[in-house]
Write a protein that holds these residues in place. Structure first.
Motif, mmCIF file in Angstrom:
data_model
loop_
_atom_site.group_PDB
_atom_site.id
_atom_site.type_symbol
_atom_site.label_atom_id
_atom_site.label_comp_id
_atom_site.label_asym_id
_atom_site.label_seq_id
_atom_site.Cartn_x
_atom_site.Cartn_y
_atom_site.Cartn_z
ATOM 1 N N ALA A 134 -23.274 -1.434 0.586
ATOM 2 C CA ALA A 134 -24.342 -2.042 -0.200
ATOM 3 C C ALA A 134 -23.791 -2.617 -1.507
ATOM 4 C CB ALA A 134 -25.431 -1.009 -0.496
ATOM 5 N N GLU A 135 -24.494 -3.582 -2.034
ATOM 6 C CA GLU A 135 -24.114 -4.178 -3.315
ATOM 7 C C GLU A 135 -24.134 -3.102 -4.402
ATOM 8 O OE1 GLU A 135 -22.641 -7.200 -5.501
ATOM 9 O OE2 GLU A 135 -23.267 -7.399 -3.399
ATOM 10 N N GLY A 136 -23.055 -3.032 -5.168
ATOM 11 C CA GLY A 136 -22.974 -2.050 -6.243
ATOM 12 C C GLY A 136 -22.545 -0.674 -5.804
ATOM 13 N N ALA A 137 -22.112 -0.518 -4.555
ATOM 14 C CA ALA A 137 -21.660 0.787 -4.070
ATOM 15 C C ALA A 137 -20.411 1.232 -4.827
ATOM 16 C CB ALA A 137 -21.353 0.708 -2.580
ATOM 17 N N PRO A 138 -20.258 2.528 -5.053
ATOM 18 C CA PRO A 138 -19.046 3.004 -5.730
ATOM 19 C C PRO A 138 -17.805 2.691 -4.901
ATOM 20 C CG PRO A 138 -20.261 4.836 -4.760
ATOM 21 C CD PRO A 138 -21.146 3.636 -4.637
ATOM 22 N N ILE A 139 -16.743 2.268 -5.557
ATOM 23 C CA ILE A 139 -15.489 1.983 -4.859
ATOM 24 C C ILE A 139 -14.728 3.291 -4.689
ATOM 25 C CG2 ILE A 139 -13.342 0.686 -4.882
ATOM 26 C CD1 ILE A 139 -15.898 -0.989 -4.548
ATOM 27 N N ILE A 140 -14.408 3.615 -3.463
ATOM 28 C CA ILE A 140 -13.813 4.918 -3.163
ATOM 29 C C ILE A 140 -12.294 4.880 -3.256
ATOM 30 C CG2 ILE A 140 -13.620 6.697 -1.363
ATOM 31 C CD1 ILE A 140 -16.463 5.807 -0.459
ATOM 32 N N HIS A 141 -11.692 3.763 -2.856
ATOM 33 C CA HIS A 141 -10.240 3.575 -2.997
ATOM 34 C C HIS A 141 -10.007 2.279 -3.771
ATOM 35 C CE1 HIS A 141 -8.322 6.686 -0.385
ATOM 36 N NE2 HIS A 141 -9.538 6.732 0.127
ATOM 37 N N GLU A 142 -9.775 2.419 -5.068
ATOM 38 C CA GLU A 142 -9.614 1.236 -5.918
ATOM 39 C C GLU A 142 -8.379 0.415 -5.560
ATOM 40 O OE1 GLU A 142 -11.967 4.324 -8.112
ATOM 41 O OE2 GLU A 142 -10.116 4.295 -6.925
ATOM 42 N N LYS A 143 -7.359 1.058 -5.012
ATOM 43 C CA LYS A 143 -6.109 0.360 -4.704
ATOM 44 C C LYS A 143 -5.956 0.064 -3.215
ATOM 45 C CE LYS A 143 -3.619 2.256 -8.681
ATOM 46 N NZ LYS A 143 -2.401 2.972 -9.137
ATOM 47 N N LEU A 144 -7.071 -0.065 -2.529
ATOM 48 C CA LEU A 144 -7.034 -0.297 -1.090
ATOM 49 C C LEU A 144 -6.116 -1.452 -0.704
ATOM 50 C CD1 LEU A 144 -7.978 -0.245 1.882
ATOM 51 C CD2 LEU A 144 -10.041 -1.473 1.160
ATOM 52 N N MET A 145 -6.237 -2.573 -1.385
ATOM 53 C CA MET A 145 -5.478 -3.763 -0.980
ATOM 54 C C MET A 145 -3.990 -3.641 -1.299
ATOM 55 S SD MET A 145 -7.943 -5.216 0.437
ATOM 56 C CE MET A 145 -7.194 -6.755 0.948
ATOM 57 N N GLU A 146 -3.597 -2.563 -1.983
ATOM 58 C CA GLU A 146 -2.177 -2.348 -2.282
ATOM 59 C C GLU A 146 -1.535 -1.345 -1.331
ATOM 60 O OE1 GLU A 146 -1.725 -1.251 -6.393
ATOM 61 O OE2 GLU A 146 -3.324 -2.627 -7.019
ATOM 62 N N TYR A 147 -2.339 -0.706 -0.482
ATOM 63 C CA TYR A 147 -1.795 0.335 0.387
ATOM 64 C C TYR A 147 -0.860 -0.252 1.446
ATOM 65 C CZ TYR A 147 -5.233 3.739 -1.355
ATOM 66 O OH TYR A 147 -5.978 4.587 -2.140
ATOM 67 N N ARG A 148 0.103 0.548 1.853
ATOM 68 C CA ARG A 148 0.949 0.196 2.986
ATOM 69 C C ARG A 148 0.144 0.391 4.259
ATOM 70 N NH1 ARG A 148 3.434 3.807 5.995
ATOM 71 N NH2 ARG A 148 3.419 5.381 4.341
ATOM 72 N N VAL A 149 0.051 -0.672 5.072
ATOM 73 C CA VAL A 149 -0.751 -0.600 6.291
ATOM 74 C C VAL A 149 0.067 -1.102 7.483
ATOM 75 C CG1 VAL A 149 -2.913 -0.930 5.029
ATOM 76 C CG2 VAL A 149 -1.751 -2.913 6.021
ATOM 77 N N ALA A 150 -0.323 -0.670 8.676
ATOM 78 C CA ALA A 150 0.291 -1.149 9.907
ATOM 79 C C ALA A 150 -0.126 -2.593 10.157
ATOM 80 C CB ALA A 150 -0.128 -0.259 11.075
ATOM 81 N N PRO A 151 0.642 -3.330 10.958
ATOM 82 C CA PRO A 151 0.344 -4.755 11.171
ATOM 83 C C PRO A 151 -1.046 -5.038 11.726
ATOM 84 C CG PRO A 151 2.541 -4.221 11.988
ATOM 85 C CD PRO A 151 1.896 -2.924 11.623
ATOM 86 N N TYR A 152 -1.606 -4.103 12.485
ATOM 87 C CA TYR A 152 -2.909 -4.351 13.106
ATOM 88 C C TYR A 152 -4.083 -3.978 12.207
ATOM 89 C CZ TYR A 152 -2.420 0.653 14.101
ATOM 90 O OH TYR A 152 -2.223 2.000 13.980
ATOM 91 N N VAL A 153 -3.804 -3.468 11.005
ATOM 92 C CA VAL A 153 -4.877 -3.101 10.080
ATOM 93 C C VAL A 153 -5.227 -4.327 9.237
ATOM 94 C CG1 VAL A 153 -5.588 -1.570 8.219
ATOM 95 C CG2 VAL A 153 -4.119 -0.711 10.051
ATOM 96 N N ASN A 154 -6.524 -4.591 9.106
ATOM 97 C CA ASN A 154 -7.008 -5.793 8.443
ATOM 98 C C ASN A 154 -7.978 -5.413 7.326
ATOM 99 O OD1 ASN A 154 -7.745 -8.455 7.864
ATOM 100 N ND2 ASN A 154 -9.327 -8.492 9.453
ATOM 101 N N PRO A 155 -7.455 -4.929 6.183
ATOM 102 C CA PRO A 155 -8.353 -4.522 5.102
ATOM 103 C C PRO A 155 -9.065 -5.728 4.488
ATOM 104 C CG PRO A 155 -6.062 -4.411 4.391
ATOM 105 C CD PRO A 155 -6.037 -4.723 5.846
ATOM 106 N N VAL A 156 -10.349 -5.526 4.167
ATOM 107 C CA VAL A 156 -11.174 -6.594 3.603
ATOM 108 C C VAL A 156 -11.308 -6.445 2.095
ATOM 109 C CG1 VAL A 156 -13.497 -7.591 3.613
ATOM 110 C CG2 VAL A 156 -12.428 -6.888 5.762
ATOM 111 N N GLY A 157 -11.388 -5.197 1.625
ATOM 112 C CA GLY A 157 -11.602 -4.948 0.214
ATOM 113 C C GLY A 157 -12.865 -4.145 -0.001
ATOM 114 N N LYS A 158 -13.104 -3.809 -1.268
ATOM 115 C CA LYS A 158 -14.185 -2.898 -1.622
ATOM 116 C C LYS A 158 -14.008 -1.616 -0.805
ATOM 117 C CE LYS A 158 -17.385 -6.300 -3.445
ATOM 118 N NZ LYS A 158 -18.754 -6.834 -3.431
ATOM 119 N N ASN A 159 -14.976 -1.252 0.034
ATOM 120 C CA ASN A 159 -14.825 -0.029 0.829
ATOM 121 C C ASN A 159 -14.471 -0.299 2.288
ATOM 122 O OD1 ASN A 159 -15.338 1.892 -1.206
ATOM 123 N ND2 ASN A 159 -17.544 1.560 -1.041
ATOM 124 N N ILE A 160 -14.235 -1.571 2.627
ATOM 125 C CA ILE A 160 -13.944 -1.916 4.019
ATOM 126 C C ILE A 160 -12.435 -2.013 4.202
ATOM 127 C CG2 ILE A 160 -14.240 -3.606 5.862
ATOM 128 C CD1 ILE A 160 -16.905 -4.360 4.598
#
Length: 770
Positions: A134-160
């Protein structure tokens, strides 16, 4: 084909040990000087850790160490590196470890933790996926887009953290041309696995820089790799031992307490450290299951053909997502159910939420999307005035039809139409029973499919050792957790070698230093994957026996005839036992070497799906089936009574009919609970699980079982499986829930799309509420 061991109800080879109480589980193990750990857990679902004072706890007699997030390595994770063994700087679910005490006893460790002072700054939290996006939801992982991920992982941002797509055909055109469109939203709640055996791990960090761990894990090689990642140890120095497991259901396939216990062991070198969770900690401190919210829309023609389907699904994945990434994939692969949908647009999102991490749970994403599909197909049939069974039969997959990810179905994939016909015939053959004026009787019908959801190059290996008495010992990395795997694998071994079942022994524990490699015991994969490795090992063993016999007889291997445990050439006979340890010349000198067969199986042709369309040969095999439910509802109380529960499944060749039936029965029983009574409840102030015990968390009891349970098998041999077999351990969970909701609608005329459907909810609906 006539089999010697396949298709027989061979006696379980772990039965005597377990029924006499002699089977050893991790919690039974004691070691000299063993220390004990207890965990201090966050009372908040989301909070910053402003400070931790452990000084007083460290002063207590008998306390060897107190660790916080500053004392452990991390982050770690294979798919997405988003977690620490102990919370560092922030907690993301109520129950997350914030400090751990290691002491001479659990009591001393527990008392020490009472002296730990933690300064929290509570933050807003999001328990459910709809809240987290939802709009204004608390961000649970602020550094999500900086995490090391496997090639098949497609992070969007915010909580996704993950977005998985399926695209096929012309969706807009399909809806434009539809005669009827139905839509709806479903919610499959957070649930707990409720394994009989609590999680336990014992570890020692040795003075030579090696580590030994005993763990209640379905995935010892995954644990081994996690320890390597955390502590930068060579795999050759990491020994993970998994004995019998007292129930897993997916909840012991992911890293739960093992990363933490490895850190505790390293803090006290040379000493064994044990962490045994309480039942309450099992709920708040290990992985949960489900948490699937789906929003679907289906377009159909007046003739009853599915023209198109769209869906948005959100998996509430908890405070860490490492173990939920591939559940998201499973929700996409099975997102149409067992139906041909020519025009398709599915989006599945993995969403961080402030609950304990979501991981594998019997069914692995399939029950969540089947709930949505089957409920809407029921609605679609009603809207066009067609019988729900006839409607499904018009659309079920079959030979030559194309599934949602572009695979053309072949005969060996299974016969879901026959499964559905069998269930429908049995379910509707008689009029509804009359149970009195206060009882409303309803029937529900569904179909289902499941794929293993595994890496494209999943590996299984086995060794077959020939003993000097002619018996064989099978060594495997597969885990026995009550499902009968070792019995099934012994039957396949006996069949492959054409020897009596009683001559096959299976090692009852897995040791990563010496056991053959196995990906993990998940995905209903063991019979198929490990079984195929056994066939290869058996051929290797027979080839080596022939070569040894040829050396003894002075001929070529192709001239040797195998007849059970005999090798024959020109009337001369050698028994396998004569060659097991090597054959000697008359003067006593060695002529041949000991004989052992090895087999290594890797699935062929399986590929990663296209990241933009989800199309590709991403599923190694499919298992199909159908479910029927007949129930009664008391108008005065809303109470549900289950009269009949039916399941017909095409799992290929059935290795052991009794165990197969028990597996399907157990799976159905589990999902009966999450359909009617189970679901985790969270407090509104802190986001804590309120029903974290077996008094308040209502699993099904023997008195809740249906009056009649009928399980039938359609056996279409799977060409890629051992003797035509494939998995069935999870499949009973996949489509029971929507069958129950369809039956509730049939009885009451009330549509439910959210689980569990409790007596209170039904009574409220009958009285005119929503």
């Amino acid at each position: 084909m006539t089999f010697r061991s396949i298709g027989k109800n061979c006696t379980r080879n772990d039965g005597v040990e377990k029924t006499t109480g002699r089977a050893i589980f991790v919690a039974d193990m004691k070691f000299p000087g063993m220390l004990h750990a207890k965990v201090l857990r966050s009372p908040y679902a989301h909070a910053n850790i402003k400070g931790i004072d452990i000084s007083e706890a460290l002063k207590q007699p008998g306390v060897f160490a107190v660790l916080t997030g500053e004392d452990v390595p991390g982050p770690f994770g294979g798919a997405i590196a988003d977690q620490y063994p102990i919370a560092k700087g922030k907690v993301r679910f109520a129950g997350e470890p914030v400090a751990v005490a290691v002491a001479v006893s659990e009591r001393v460790a527990h008392e020490a933790l009472k002296l730990v002072k933690v300064d929290y700054e509570p933050l807003p939290f999001a328990i459910y996926p709809k809240d987290a996006i939802a709009e204004g939801a608390p961000i649970i992982h602020e550094k999500l887009m900086e995490y090391r991920v496997a090639p098949y992982v497609n992070p969007v941002g915010k909580n996704i953290y993950q977005h998985f797509k399926i695209r096929k055909g012309e969706v807009e055109e399909a809806f434009k041309n539809a005669d009827a469109v139905v839509e709806g939203e479903t919610w499959f709640p957070y649930i707990h696995h409720v394994q009989l055996e609590p999680h336990c791990a014992v570890a020692q960090y040795n003075l030579d820089g090696s580590m030994t761990m005993y763990s209640t894990t379905q995935a010892p090689f995954v644990v081994q790799n996690c320890i390597r990642e955390l502590h930068e140890l060579p795999l050759s120095k990491i020994q993970v031992i998994a004995p019998y497991i007292g129930g897993g259901f997916g909840g012991k396939s992911d890293i739960t307490i093992e990363a933490l216990v490895s850190c505790l062991a390293k803090a006290v070198p040379g000493r064994f450290v044990r962490l045994l969770l309480t039942r309450e900690e099992m709920f708040i401190g290990t992985n949960l299951g489900r948490g699937g919210y789906c929003k679907y829309k289906v377009a159909v023609s007046k003739e009853g053909k599915i023209l198109g389907m769209t869906g948005e699904s959100y998996l509430g994945s908890g405070g860490n997502a490492e173990y939920a990434v591939n559940v998201v994939t499973g929700m996409g692969l099975a997102g149409t159910g067992p139906y041909e949908v020519p025009n398709l647009k599915l989006d599945v999102y993995g969403v961080y939420t402030n609950v304990p991490p979501i991981g594998a749970s019997r069914g692995y994403g399939h029950p969540e999307v089947h709930l949505a599909v089957e409920r809407l197909l029921e609605k679609a049939a009603q809207k066009i005035g067609m019988d729900p069974v006839e409607f499904r039969l018009k659309n079920l997959l079959g030979e030559g039809k194309v599934n949602g990810i572009g695979q053309v179905m072949k005969h060996h994939n299974g016969n879901v139409v026959l499964c559905a016909q069998k269930v429908a015939e049995e379910l509707y053959k008689n009029p509804k029973p009359d149970k009195g004026e206060n009882i409303l009787v309803g029937r529900g019908f569904t179909a289902y499919m499941k794929t293993p959801c595994m890496p494209s190059n999943v590996q299984s290996s086995v060794l077959i050792k020939l003993n000097s008495d002619g018996t064989v010992t099978l060594a495997t990395g597969a885990i026995e957790m009550g499902q009968g795997t070792y019995t099934t694998l012994a039957q396949i071994t006996a069949e492959a070698l054409n020897i009596p079942f009683e001559k096959v022994n299976v090692t009852n524990k897995v040791d990563t230093l010496i056991s053959p490699y196995e990906w993990q015991t998940v995905a209903s994969h063991g019979t198929w994957g490990t079984g195929n490795a056994i066939l290869l090992a058996a051929e290797d063993l027979k080839r080596k026996l022939k070569e040894s016999a040829a050396t003894v007889f002075g001929t070529k291997a192709e001239n040797i005839t195998l007849d059970e445990d005999k090798l024959i050439y020109n009337g001369k006979i050698l028994k396998w036992s004569d060659l097991a340890l090597g054959y000697k010349n008359p003067d006593g000198s060695a002529l041949t070497t000991p004989v052992m067969g090895e087999g290594h199986f890797v699935a062929k042709g399986v590929q990663n799906p296209d990241p933009e369309t989800g199309q590709g040969n991403a599923a190694a095999d499919w298992t199909f089936g159908s479910v029927g439910v007949e129930l009664g509802i008391d108008k005065t109380t809303g109470e549900v009574h289950l009269y009949r529960l039916l399941n017909t499944i095409d799992a290929g060749t059935i290795i052991n009919p009794q165990m197969a039936r028990d597996q399907v029965l157990g799976a159905m029983t589990m999902v009966l609970g999450s359909s009617l009574t189970e679901g985790l409840v969270f407090s509104e102030d802190k986001g804590k699980i309120r029903n974290n015990n077996l008094v308040d968390y209502k699993i099904m009891g023997i008195e809740d079982m249906p009056d009649e349970i009928l399980i039938d098998f359609v056996q279409t041999p799977e060409e890629s499986g051992p003797y035509g077999a494939k998995g069935l351990g999870e499949h009973g969970t996949v489509s029971v829930a929507p069958a129950i909701l369809n039956a509730v609608y049939d009885a009451t005329g009330k549509d439910f799309y959210e689980l569990p459907v409790t007596a209170e909810k039904i009574l409220k609906a009958l009285e005119g509420g929503e």
